[in-house]
Write an enzyme that holds these catalytic residues in place. Structure first.
Site, PDB file in Angstrom:
ATOM      1  N   TYR A  74      25.336 -24.900 -33.404  1.00  0.00           N
ATOM      2  CA  TYR A  74      26.658 -24.382 -33.042  1.00  0.00           C
ATOM      3  C   TYR A  74      26.752 -24.083 -31.542  1.00  0.00           C
ATOM      4  O   TYR A  74      27.600 -24.634 -30.837  1.00  0.00           O
ATOM      5  CB  TYR A  74      26.965 -23.128 -33.881  1.00  0.00           C
ATOM      6  N   LYS A  91      28.692 -26.249 -28.558  1.00  0.00           N
ATOM      7  CA  LYS A  91      29.748 -25.548 -27.804  1.00  0.00           C
ATOM      8  C   LYS A  91      29.444 -25.578 -26.306  1.00  0.00           C
ATOM      9  O   LYS A  91      30.349 -25.741 -25.479  1.00  0.00           O
ATOM     10  CB  LYS A  91      29.876 -24.091 -28.274  1.00  0.00           C
TER      11      LYS A  91
END
Length: 493
Positions: free
Chosen positions: A237, A241
């Site tokens: 994640y 990002k």
């Protein structure tokens, strides 16, 4: 002189992606409630066609309790009229060109009318499949940027990232942008195209071997985690990002870009009413498991600062940042929106407050009797946690395995069932470890400057866009707002 936030939103056409996510819908509700004279809200959501986009908007956004203040204020009929006049739900997908908008007339209209683009779309699973994470979190922001550049009146792209792109760094963490190719561990050079190729190659291999769907999914999850760790990030994640931020920084040209990095987002502090939440975030799952009596031991540093921020404060910071930066050519600013720098709360404090709350307001078990919570065991290092689990669970499990081998008819699949549960628990601990043992404090100097700038400008609208963490009394917020809101949400599910 900048206009205040209410004036700024008047007559603006705004594209918001990531609807119907938690933060995106709080942001949309705020705009409709505070500035009904916004010109248009184009809301991008995944749907097959216009009709199902509208249906999804109604059921997953408009009909939620979040809109009750607006519904009570306007009445059902007027709210429907406001929505049909101002809101245009659009079926789309940020992972493809032109955000997946198929209607060419609509595309031209959007490019001609949109003033502000707000990208909230993301996949937030820590161990997301690498192909999905790269598509949505890395190349999604680039697709949104390219779309924003085609908007002839485009004044700003506001991108929501996460403060945890910093990985597991400690100390005071600055609000600074990522440079292309930057890694957190200095381990070689990060080339996003190479990551994309690696991912495609692995996917092709698996498909060629005709692997089962579950095996492909797990292999792609493992690939994401291993690539993240190779470059110094704890999970897929935050790694994907971070790469998304790099692409934005590298390709923005003259378009003003604001990157909002919230910390752990919690229930509403005050608007539209206190305690509204949807979905269980990092610390929330822990609080709920504890209240249900399922958390006998937990890995956490009691002194670790849990950086929590109510969702309405994040939405307010987004509007304020947009009002300040719209039209300021070539600027890019990063804002940490959190509480650790100005009003920290530790894991131990949250644990104590949860213990007090559930002692006073116990949940009830299936047999109808109240669940008694104990303080439980908090272990502050992975070594201690592994030792505890081995002693408490793994050794008894080996005995069970032995019994299973000697007397296979005895107790059925109990060994396999417990083994599976322990493996799942250990996997969750691995995923959560970077957050519960976190040693960083998020510097919010840029955010503080924004607060001061906007305070003067917004004074006549009396705190409507307040996002100062110093105003939070954590004991009151946890005991009377957040935990009750959380439990109400869990019980309603």
């Amino acid at each position: 002189m900048e206009s205040n936030c209410v004036q700024f939103l008047e007559n603006k056409t705004i594209l918001v992606t990531g609807v119907p996510g938690f933060l995106a819908k709080v942001f949309v509700e705020k705009i409709l409630r505070i500035q009904p004279n916004v010109k248009k809200l184009f809301l991008l959501l995944r749907a097959a066609d216009n009709e199902s986009a509208m249906q999804r908007f109604r059921s997953e956004v408009l009909e939620k309790d979040l809109f009750r203040v607006l519904r009570n204020k306007l009445g059902d009929g007027n709210l429907k009229a406001l929505v049909s006049d101002k809101v245009i739900p659009i079926p789309g997908d940020i992972s493809v060109d032109n955000l997946g908008v198929k209607d060419s007339d609509l595309l031209k209209r959007m490019w001609n009318e949109i003033d502000i683009v707000v990208n909230v779309a993301a996949t937030t699973n820590f161990d997301e499949r690498y192909d999905v994470g790269i598509r949505i979190n890395t190349f999604g922001p680039l697709n949104v940027l390219n779309f924003a550049k085609k908007c002839v009146k485009g004044q700003l792209l506001l991108h929501v990232s996460t403060a945890y792109v910093c990985g597991e760094k400690s100390g005071l963490l600055q609000e600074k942008t990522f440079h292309m190719g930057e890694t957190l561990n200095g381990h070689g050079n990060l080339v996003i195209e190479t990551e994309m190729e690696l991912m495609k190659q692995k996917l092709k291999e698996l498909q060629k071997l005709d692997c089962p769907v579950e095996e492909i999914a797990q292999t792609m999850k493992d690939l994401g985690m291993s690539r993240a760790k190779f470059h110094g990030w704890p999970n897929t994640y935050v790694f994907t990002k971070s790469m998304g931020e790099m692409l934005l920084n590298n390709h923005k040209e003259d378009l003003p870009v604001v990157v909002i990095r919230p910390t752990m987002i919690t229930s509403t502090f005050s608007e539209p009413f206190p305690g509204w939440i949807e979905g269980l975030r990092t610390i929330d799952s822990v609080i709920v498991a504890y209240g249900k009596g399922r958390l006998k031991c937990f890995l956490a540093d009691p002194n670790s600062v849990l950086d929590l921020v109510p969702v309405d404060m994040v939405a307010n910071a987004m509007v304020n940042a947009a009002a300040i930066h719209a039209g300021k050519l070539g600027s890019q600013t990063v804002y940490h929106v959190g509480s650790s720098s100005k009003n920290p709360i530790t894991f131990e404090q949250v644990h104590d407050l949860a213990a007090r709350y559930f002692t006073k307001n116990p949940l009830f078990g299936l047999n109808g009797s109240p669940i008694i919570v104990s303080k439980g065991t908090i272990l502050s290092t992975m070594a201690q946690f592994n030792f505890y689990v081995t002693l408490r669970y793994k050794l008894p499990l080996q005995m069970l395995r032995l019994i299973n081998i000697i007397y296979p008819w005895w107790n059925g699949n109990k060994y396999k069932d417990i083994d599976r549960k322990i493996k799942l628990a250990m996997r969750l601990v691995e995923l959560y470890k970077p957050y519960v043992l976190f040693k960083g404090i998020f510097d919010d100097s840029n955010t503080e400057i924004l607060r001061l700038k906007i305070k003067e400008v917004n004074k006549e609208i009396n705190g409507l866009f307040q996002f100062d963490p110093k105003t939070i009394d954590w004991e009151d917020y946890m005991m009377t707002i957040h935990i009750p809101g959380l439990i109400a949400y869990v019980l309603k599910k």
